[in-house]
Design an enzyme around this catalytic site. Structure first.
Site, PDB file in Angstrom:
ATOM      1  N   SER A 171       0.882  -0.683   0.365  1.00  0.00           N
ATOM      2  CA  SER A 171      -0.141   0.126  -0.342  1.00  0.00           C
ATOM      3  C   SER A 171       0.870   1.138  -0.306  1.00  0.00           C
ATOM      4  CB  SER A 171      -0.375   0.613   1.127  1.00  0.00           C
ATOM      5  OG  SER A 171      -0.014   0.167   2.446  1.00  0.00           O
ATOM      6  N   GLN A 197       1.653   3.794  -4.046  1.00  0.00           N
ATOM      7  CA  GLN A 197       0.565   4.820  -4.403  1.00  0.00           C
ATOM      8  C   GLN A 197       1.508   6.185  -4.149  1.00  0.00           C
ATOM      9  OE1 GLN A 197      -0.605   6.471  -1.806  1.00  0.00           O
ATOM     10  NE2 GLN A 197      -2.612   7.930  -2.765  1.00  0.00           N
ATOM     11  N   ASP A 243       4.627  11.992  10.089  1.00  0.00           N
ATOM     12  CA  ASP A 243       3.447  12.462   9.641  1.00  0.00           C
ATOM     13  C   ASP A 243       3.288  12.906  11.315  1.00  0.00           C
ATOM     14  OD1 ASP A 243       3.125   9.433  10.105  1.00  0.00           O
ATOM     15  OD2 ASP A 243       1.889   8.869   8.991  1.00  0.00           O
ATOM     16  N   ASN A 244       4.150  12.497  12.251  1.00  0.00           N
ATOM     17  CA  ASN A 244       3.244  12.473  13.837  1.00  0.00           C
ATOM     18  C   ASN A 244       4.189  13.636  14.438  1.00  0.00           C
ATOM     19  OD1 ASN A 244       5.839  10.981  15.444  1.00  0.00           O
ATOM     20  ND2 ASN A 244       5.961  10.036  13.798  1.00  0.00           N
ATOM     21  N   CYS A 274      -2.375   9.705   7.721  1.00  0.00           N
ATOM     22  CA  CYS A 274      -2.983   9.758   5.823  1.00  0.00           C
ATOM     23  C   CYS A 274      -3.184   8.270   6.402  1.00  0.00           C
ATOM     24  CB  CYS A 274      -1.570   9.521   4.675  1.00  0.00           C
ATOM     25  SG  CYS A 274      -0.966  11.133   4.905  1.00  0.00           S
ATOM     26  N   CYS A 322     -15.449  -1.198  12.935  1.00  0.00           N
ATOM     27  CA  CYS A 322     -14.924   0.368  12.240  1.00  0.00           C
ATOM     28  C   CYS A 322     -13.745  -1.044  11.292  1.00  0.00           C
ATOM     29  CB  CYS A 322     -14.604   0.592  12.897  1.00  0.00           C
ATOM     30  SG  CYS A 322     -13.349   0.868  14.146  1.00  0.00           S
TER      31      CYS A 322
END
Ligand code: ZN
Length: 393
Positions: free
Chosen positions: A77, A80, A138-139, A196, A351
């Site tokens: 994943s 991309q 990203d943190n 993300c 979820c």
């Protein structure tokens, strides 16, 4: 070609002259500038969405020493947007995968890999060897950690951030401008800003923002142009526009202000409110395993299976028979949004991974619902243990 600059004698090899000829033609770069690039040491935190274009273009430009920090392995994943990796390196350490790719692009680059999670314990030792630190994580804990370490070490910190269709970039250097804390004194409450992985991201976006960061790095090395010091660049890929915010140094900044209170690194997980996950016994009671839910479905047991993810996630995959009511509609506590759910029905919520469904169960409990369960591990665990035809995302 030999260029005399002060006491230094610098020389580019003929291979280098050939490789970097388009740079050498630019008066702002020239032989001297290319030498600066070749001698520069740049550290990338993360080799993912932002780190991939950063690593590739900085290596192509000839940045002599590139440090790569990442603890992760390449996942399908990732492809991309994380273009430093490929199908052939899925499952490999990201730092090794990126190093391989860089070696093919420019074998003269000294690539130093750090397969670890950056922490207060190791950050100073790693950062001290580099001229410029570029953040591709990203943190929030890592951002505050990296920014604080750069303030303490007097190094420029190039910031970038992406989510969905929007990005930000800036250059923080507390010697001449604000630091990240001057812009964001406090981290947002945990869970408020989705990652993300939760919110999604356009694959092109990190390419654009990462290359803005790379561009800033090259200008800092060359001492040319105007950097983003004192400016926050905001990019909207859907509207296709760039906006700019002026940033000022905060006199009261706890680390770079006039009377700093932070003089050494702190616990950044704690600062950002990220505490070790402790499940209360009450949570345990409210959870149900995927196997049990499968049995209830097979036995045609009368209950409602409610999927609390977003419609876009439901479109990716869903469990047959599940009714979609996004968490936001449940947390609005407006009975008209509940698709006819009744307080006395037996309800199983699920979820993606089990966190949102627990929140939904608690919100419904407050509305007077009595027979509630949250499916442990969410649809991901369902995919792993019950039905592999349900894709993981
Ligand atoms: Zn500051």
């Amino acid at each position: 070609i030999i260029v005399f600059t002060g006491n230094f004698v610098m020389a580019l090899t003929s291979d280098q002259i050939n490789r970097y000829s388009r740079h050498l033609l630019l008066p702002e770069v020239g032989v001297e500038g290319q030498e600066k690039i070749c001698n520069a040491k740049v550290l990338l935190i993360g080799t993912g969405g932002l780190g991939s274009p950063l690593a590739l273009y900085l290596a192509a430009a000839g940045v002599g020493t590139l440090g790569l920090i990442d603890f992760d392995v390449v996942d399908f994943s990732n492809l991309q947007r994380q273009v430093a990796h490929g199908e052939s390196t899925v499952g490999k350490l990201k730092v090794d995968s990126a190093k391989e790719r860089i070696a093919d692009l420019n074998s003269s680059i000294d690539v130093r890999t750090y397969n670890l999670r950056l922490s207060s314990e190791n950050v100073m030792d790693i950062f001290k060897d580099y001229d410029i630190i570029i953040d591709g994580t990203d943190n929030f804990p890592t951002r505050y950690l990296a920014s604080d370490a750069c303030v303490l070490l007097n190094k420029p910190y190039i910031y970038g951030c992406i989510l969905r269709f929007e990005g930000q970039a800036s250059v923080f250097d507390s010697r001449v401008g604000p630091c990240y804390r001057c812009l964001y004194p406090e981290p947002p409450p945990p869970g408020l800003v989705p990652s993300c992985a939760e919110g999604g991201v356009l694959g092109i976006l990190p390419g654009i923002v990462g290359l803005i960061q790379a561009n800033e790095a090259i200008k800092i090395i060359l001492e040319q142009g105007e950097t983003l010091i004192g400016r926050l660049l905001l990019f909207d890929a859907l509207g296709m526009n760039f906006r700019e915010m002026k940033l000022k140094k905060d006199k009261n900044c706890p680390i770079c202000g006039e009377n700093p209170t932070i003089k050494e690194l702190i616990d950044y997980e704690e600062f950002c409110g990220i505490l070790p996950v402790e499940e209360s016994p009450e949570d345990d009671e409210m959870e149900i395993g995927v196997e049990q839910v499968k049995q209830m479905l097979d036995n045609k047991h009368a209950f409602r299976l409610v999927d609390v993810r977003e419609p876009s996630e439901y479109d990716i995959c869903n469990i047959g028979g599940a009714m979609l009511i996004p968490l936001g509609d449940i947390e609005a506590k407006d009975p008209s949004k509940l698709n006819g759910l009744k307080p006395d029905e037996e309800i199983v919520l699920h979820c993606k991974a089990g966190v949102r469904s627990m929140k939904a169960a608690k919100a419904l409990q407050e509305m007077g619902f009595k027979n509630l369960k949250s499916m442990r591990g969410g649809i991901n665990e369902w995919s792993e243990k019950i039905d592999s035809s349900v894709p993981l995302y």
